[in-house]
Motif scaffolding. Structure first.
Motif, short mmCIF file in Angstrom:
data_model
loop_
_atom_site.label_atom_id
_atom_site.label_comp_id
_atom_site.label_asym_id
_atom_site.label_seq_id
_atom_site.Cartn_x
_atom_site.Cartn_y
_atom_site.Cartn_z
N LEU B 113 54.65 48.23 38.82
CA LEU B 113 53.71 47.29 38.21
C LEU B 113 52.37 47.36 38.94
O LEU B 113 51.32 47.38 38.32
CB LEU B 113 54.25 45.86 38.29
N ARG B 114 52.44 47.42 40.28
CA ARG B 114 51.21 47.49 41.07
C ARG B 114 50.46 48.78 40.72
O ARG B 114 49.25 48.79 40.63
CB ARG B 114 51.54 47.49 42.57
N VAL B 116 50.38 50.48 37.93
CA VAL B 116 49.68 50.50 36.65
C VAL B 116 48.69 49.34 36.55
O VAL B 116 48.23 49.02 35.47
CB VAL B 116 50.65 50.47 35.45
N GLY B 117 48.40 48.71 37.69
CA GLY B 117 47.28 47.79 37.67
C GLY B 117 47.60 46.32 37.86
O GLY B 117 46.73 45.47 37.64
N ALA B 118 48.84 45.99 38.25
CA ALA B 118 49.13 44.58 38.49
C ALA B 118 48.53 44.17 39.84
O ALA B 118 48.68 44.89 40.82
CB ALA B 118 50.64 44.34 38.51
N GLY B 119 47.84 43.05 39.87
CA GLY B 119 47.28 42.54 41.12
C GLY B 119 48.35 41.87 41.93
O GLY B 119 49.45 41.61 41.44
N ARG B 120 48.02 41.61 43.21
CA ARG B 120 49.01 40.93 44.07
C ARG B 120 49.39 39.58 43.49
O ARG B 120 50.54 39.18 43.50
CB ARG B 120 48.43 40.75 45.46
N GLN B 122 49.41 38.71 40.46
CA GLN B 122 50.28 38.84 39.29
C GLN B 122 51.73 39.10 39.69
O GLN B 122 52.64 38.57 39.07
CB GLN B 122 49.76 39.96 38.38
#
Lengths: 245, 645
Positions: B113-114, B116-120, B122
């Motif tokens: 997830l991180r 592909v662009g998930a922030g901390r 999120q």
């Protein structure tokens, strides 16, 4: 100096693992530009630092010295928050082991970066992206219901849905048989022809030969460069560098 | 730059939460189960505590019975208070360790997830969203299950005579909010640390399973381990200075911090202990040993609830038994009498008239309500008073000259130590207010307690004493014939030798404390055991591929299963040993406290209980490992490995 058509620029980048006598310079003072609208393959014997170079260029790995620029943005100075935002909008990744989320359908996997960026995907956006990789009829399938080649194409669609400045690919055909690999490479060629910047690490001369340029790494340094070469020539050159160990 | 609208992000987090719930059900079933049982246990204990605290004695009781009732209710309330405390502790511990484990098992997913662009934020919100969802679902099932648990606990309490037959735990409307709150708060609190940690990891590190991702001994773990180790050590050091009651309370509390410390530091010790075990030199043994080292996180998750189980059950029960035994030994040393005669009401001069009897200390027990202190400091308690002959009592119980001043309209502080040795005390006997009396003397405090007050003859009216349970400690004249005297005394009441009486009294006492242990530990121990099963099932769910790889390499299915069994046996033994270390802390405190109070250090280990706990733990972990590894290897390995490509 940075040319306006460079997608990614590395300036004197070094990455060292370990300390003291055990220190290994995985990337050693590399300066290189990956052009916008061009497909560059990175090759080298195993342990030459090609994966580390890719990770540094993509902002996934901290650098010990030097600077990495994505367009005009300095990745080496970026904080986690900015890097996250870049991964959502300007950088796409494809890996050897697909790395799709098993519980989500193909369409949901592709829509994920958009949703993480807080955007509700337009109805056609995801479908069109999947159609572009030839999977219009696999929208509702989950990764385990797809072949390896199909999974990799979903991964490419996921990387491409945000229209990134650069697509980083780490051995994208490494887990595929030759016909599935062929389909994936055709797809990447099309994307490059349409102006997509691609940086790809591979050990497969057939894959490398599809790129616009091939650079060779040894002991963390760029030692050679080929453009417009065929698989045979790439393989010979690689064998040459491997033999000199 | 983030350009993220929170509502979309959280919608997404919820979508993934629901999706991943459906997909990795073993993980979530485990977390859900831990919340459900925790909520049920806490709710039941809370409802019972409130019901007991508000319980009114049935109409038509005599004044004496009413006082007895109040006394026993107070005991039940404090016991239920302990049960509630332990239930909450267990729920918090098991839920947080299960949640932490499920998060650790999903590192790769989260890293993806991180990537592909998930922030901390999120990732954190995703995990906390899951915790809220699981807390809510767990509470939804936990609330009705809590009613079943309450029925079981009430049945236990009633059957063991702690509460009268009319007692029942009552449902309260607000408990709905309380239980959902408990479920959600415990789940979120349990997931918080794990979520923060998962969100901090860089995407690449987690993908490679190196660096931070693989590090088990985190700063939090070290801190928790050392902090609680310090807490346990402090309790052990202070306990001998706490007197009989304080020392016992502190010693019995040592297992809680000691267990947390042992569980937190277990990743350091479990693999080492595992390697010492003779797991055989066969390939299964080699694999088991390698796995113990490689999968420290998994081993620690299985060992943690085991450590708590052993520490809590064996530690608390053993410390309790040690104090009981020490109390009996002390009484044995202090009591100077040949025979004990039990009667209803004082036998007046009948005993002294028996030929061969030198002295007799006759002691009648009355329920009493007493108030010490004045104004805001006034404290009213219900307890027991002994009506005694001070001189005879001092002789029979080694009280020396401490009671010589007790006579007339005055009282002495009894051996329980709950009443101060000076000042005045307001006394109410059944149906009779005595008013304020001076405390003129104090009997030496004993380990096992006893009466709160000693009354000289004449203070309590004869009408009250008539029905009071009474015992007389009888000393024979030198040269008196024991059988003849005994036969003569048997006409007055039930006769037993002092030793037999003390033993029977002790047995009755131990029976009560054993029962309390059973009520307290039974459900708690069961919960901890379910925590162990949980961890094994969650661990095995993630091991299909590992098992398949081992079989592709050439191991037979039997070898794979045997290796999993060996590994689980080693982890179980390590967990038992660490739990025993935590329990030993409680024993240490108990020995030091009994030595400080009675002058003789005592240790009494409940070996049958220790054996039973070890046996049950080995059987349960063995059976669970066998079933899970057998079912995880059911499909031919190649289908599993091929499916991943």
């Amino acid at each position: 100096m940075t040319r306006a058509d460079a997608a990614v620029t590395l300036r004197g980048v070094s990455r060292v693992y370990g300390r003291g006598a055990a220190a290994v310079r995985a990337v050693d003072d590399v300066t290189i530009e990956f052009p916008r609208g061009g497909w560059t393959a990175v090759m080298g014997p195993s342990g030459s630092g090609k994966s580390t170079l890719l990770h540094c260029a993509a902002g996934l790995e901290r650098v010990d010295a030097g600077q990495v620029l994505l367009g005009g943005t300095d990745l080496t100075a970026a904080r986690d928050r900015e890097l996250t935002a870049l991964r959502r909008t300007r950088i796409g990744f494809v890996f050897q082991s697909f790395n799709l989320i098993g519980s989500l359908t193909a369409a949901q996997n592709v829509a994920l970066p958009l949703r993480l960026a807080g955007r509700r995907p337009r109805g056609s956006e995801v479908r069109d992206t999947l159609a572009a990789v030839g999977l219009a009829d696999r929208v509702r399938h989950r990764p385990r219901e797809l072949s390896g080649g199909q999974q990799q194409r979903v991964a490419i669609a996921r990387a491409m849905v945000t229209r990134p400045d650069v697509l980083f690919a780490d051995e994208p055909t490494g887990a595929l048989d030759s016909s599935a690999a062929h389909v994936v490479l055709d797809l990447m060629r099309q994307m490059a022809d349409a102006g997509q910047a691609i940086v790809m690490v591979t050990h497969d001369p057939v894959a490398a030969a599809r790129a616009d340029a091939v650079i060779f790494l040894r002991d963390g340094r760029v030692v050679d460069r080929l453009a417009g070469a065929g698989p045979r020539e790439v393989a010979d050159r690689l064998a040459g560098w491997e033999a000199r160990r | 730059m983030m350009g993220m609208s929170p509502s979309f992000a959280s919608t997404q987090a919820w979508t993934i939460s629901r999706r991943s719930l459906a997909e990795r059900w073993q993980l979530f079933a485990g977390a859900f189960l831990s919340v459900t049982l925790g909520v049920a246990l806490v709710q039941s204990s809370l409802l019972l505590l409130i019901s007991a605290a508000l319980y009114e004695p049935p109409a038509g009781l005599s004044a004496a019975d009413r006082m007895e009732f109040t006394d026993s209710t107070a005991a039940v309330v404090s016991m239920l208070g302990i049960i509630l405390g332990i239930a909450t502790f267990l729920a918090g511990f098991i839920i947080s360790s299960t949640f932490a484990f499920t998060v650790a098992q999903r590192r790769r997913d989260l890293a993806l997830l991180r990537l592909v662009g998930a922030g901390r934020g999120q990732v954190r919100r995703l995990l906390l969203g899951e915790a809220v969802l699981l807390g809510t679902l767990g509470a939804a099932v936990g609330v009705p299950l809590g009613l079943v648990v309450m029925a079981a606990q009430t049945w236990l309490l009633r059957r063991m005579g702690f509460v009268p037959d009319g007692f029942r735990g009552e449902w309260r409307e607000w408990i709905l909010a309380g239980s959902f709150g408990t479920g959600i708060v415990l789940a979120v609190a349990g997931a918080m640390v794990a979520a923060r940690r998962a969100a901090r990891v860089r995407p690449l590190e987690a993908l490679r399973e190196t660096g931070d991702a693989a590090r088990v001994m985190t700063v939090t773990r070290w801190l928790a381990g050392l902090l609680f180790f310090g807490g346990a050590l402090a309790l052990i050091i202070v306990a001998p200075h706490g007197g009989p009651d304080g020392g016992a309370a502190m010693a019995m509390n040592v297992p809680l911090p000691a267990a947390i410390a042992a569980a937190a530091l277990s990743p350091l010790v479990v693999p080492l202990l595992g390697c010492l075990l003779p797991t055989g030199s066969g390939v299964a043994g080699v694999l088991a040993r390698a796995n113990l080292w490689d999968a420290r996180r998994r081993s620690a998750s299985v060992a943690a609830p085991l450590i708590v189980l052993v520490a809590l059950v064996v530690g608390t029960a053993g410390a309790g038994q040690t104090f009981t035994t020490s109390g009996i030994d002390e009484l044995r040393r202090q009591t100077h009498a040949d025979l004990v005669v039990g009667t209803t009401g004082p036998p007046a001069t009948a005993i002294a008239a028996v030929p061969g009897v030198a002295t007799a200390s006759t002691e009648s027990s009355l329920p009493v309500t007493y108030t010490t202190g004045h104004g805001e400091d006034a404290e009213t308690e219900t307890g027991s008073a002994l009506v005694i002959d001070p001189a005879a009592y001092a002789l029979a119980h080694s009280a020396g000259s401490s009671l010589t001043s007790l006579s007339g309209h005055a009282v002495a502080a009894g051996p329980s130590g709950d009443v101060p040795a000076h000042g005045t005390v307001k006394i109410e006997l059944p149906g009779l207010k005595l008013g304020s009396l001076p405390i003129v003397a104090a009997a030496p405090t004993t380990m096992s307690g006893g009466a709160d007050l000693l009354l000289p003859p004449g203070v309590a009216p004869a009408s009250l004493l008539e029905s009071a349970p009474t015992r007389s400690f009888v000393t024979l004249r030198p040269g008196a014939d024991l059988p003849t005297t005994r036969a003569a005394l048997a006409k007055i009441g039930t006769v037993s030798t002092t030793d037999a009486w003390l033993t029977a009294d002790a047995k009755a006492r131990t029976k009560t404390s054993d029962k309390i242990m059973l009520v307290i530990m039974g459900l708690g121990g069961l919960y901890a055991l379910i925590g162990v099963v949980n961890s094994i099932v969650i661990g095995a769910a993630a091991r299909r591929r590992e098992f398949a790889e081992a079989r592709i390499t050439g191991l037979t299915r039997t070898q794979v299963v045997r290796s999993a069994l060996l590994e689980s046996a080693a982890v179980t033994v390590a967990g038992l040993v660490l739990g025993a270390v935590a329990a030993a802390g409680a024993y240490w405190a108990a020995v030091a406290s009994t030595a400080a109070v009675t002058g003789h250090g005592t240790l009494s280990v409940p070996w049958p209980l220790v054996g039973a706990v070890c046996l049950v733990a080995l059987l349960v972990t063995g059976a669970t490992s066998l079933i899970t590894s057998w079912s995880a290897t059911r499909r031919p390995p190649i289908t599993l490995l091929a499916a991943r490509e």
